[in-house]
Design a protein around this motif. Structure first.
Motif, PDB file in Angstrom:
ATOM      1  N   LEU A  29      40.938  35.966  45.664  1.00 24.22           N
ATOM      2  CA  LEU A  29      42.037  36.705  45.190  1.00 24.22           C
ATOM      3  C   LEU A  29      42.424  37.582  46.219  1.00 24.22           C
ATOM      4  O   LEU A  29      43.730  37.478  46.748  1.00 24.22           O
ATOM      5  N   ALA A  30      41.670  38.037  47.103  1.00 24.97           N
ATOM      6  CA  ALA A  30      42.043  39.128  48.128  1.00 24.97           C
ATOM      7  C   ALA A  30      42.446  38.550  49.418  1.00 24.97           C
ATOM      8  O   ALA A  30      43.446  39.086  49.862  1.00 24.97           O
ATOM      9  N   SER A  31      42.070  37.287  49.733  1.00 22.94           N
ATOM     10  CA  SER A  31      42.347  36.617  51.096  1.00 22.94           C
ATOM     11  C   SER A  31      43.876  35.770  50.762  1.00 22.94           C
ATOM     12  O   SER A  31      44.567  35.763  51.808  1.00 22.94           O
ATOM     13  N   GLU A  32      43.834  35.379  49.875  1.00 19.81           N
ATOM     14  CA  GLU A  32      45.243  34.382  49.374  1.00 19.81           C
ATOM     15  C   GLU A  32      46.322  35.507  49.129  1.00 19.81           C
ATOM     16  O   GLU A  32      47.321  35.272  49.586  1.00 19.81           O
ATOM     17  N   SER A  33      45.872  36.699  48.679  1.00 21.58           N
ATOM     18  CA  SER A  33      47.119  37.665  48.577  1.00 21.58           C
ATOM     19  C   SER A  33      47.530  38.605  49.782  1.00 21.58           C
ATOM     20  O   SER A  33      48.399  39.369  49.773  1.00 21.58           O
ATOM     21  N   LYS A  34      46.550  38.399  50.658  1.00 16.83           N
ATOM     22  CA  LYS A  34      46.687  39.151  52.095  1.00 16.83           C
ATOM     23  C   LYS A  34      46.775  40.624  51.703  1.00 16.83           C
ATOM     24  O   LYS A  34      47.701  41.433  51.958  1.00 16.83           O
ATOM     25  N   ALA A  35      45.821  40.964  50.959  1.00 12.14           N
ATOM     26  CA  ALA A  35      45.547  42.374  50.522  1.00 12.14           C
ATOM     27  C   ALA A  35      45.335  43.384  51.581  1.00 12.14           C
ATOM     28  O   ALA A  35      45.530  44.541  51.467  1.00 12.14           O
ATOM     29  N   GLY A  36      44.881  42.986  52.729  1.00 10.02           N
ATOM     30  CA  GLY A  36      44.166  43.809  53.575  1.00 10.02           C
ATOM     31  C   GLY A  36      43.069  44.661  53.412  1.00 10.02           C
ATOM     32  O   GLY A  36      42.428  44.218  52.247  1.00 10.02           O
TER      33      GLY A  36
END
Length: 66
Positions: A29-36
């Motif tokens: 989820l964090a990597s696909e949303s490019k959350a930083g």
């Protein structure tokens, strides 16, 4: 192995697997949303608190006998 022992072992094995899978989902989820960095930290903190509470409850029930 009695039924109670099997249920206790399977609970810890299955819940541990579920927790590991949930960490994988949080990472995806964090990597696909490019959350930083801050967004990734927020995702792991907020979603990980529920898993931490379950683990802490189990540890406390072992440490503090009834």
């Amino acid at each position: 192995m009695s039924i109670e022992q099997f249920e206790a072992v399977s609970l810890y094995v299955c819940v541990s697997g579920l927790i590991a899978y949930m960490f994988f989902i949080m990472y995806k989820l964090a990597s696909e949303s490019k959350a930083g960095k801050m967004g990734t930290f927020a995702i792991f903190l907020t979603l990980g608190l529920g898993m931490f509470a379950f683990i802490a409850k189990e540890v406390l029930t072992i440490v503090m006998p009834v």
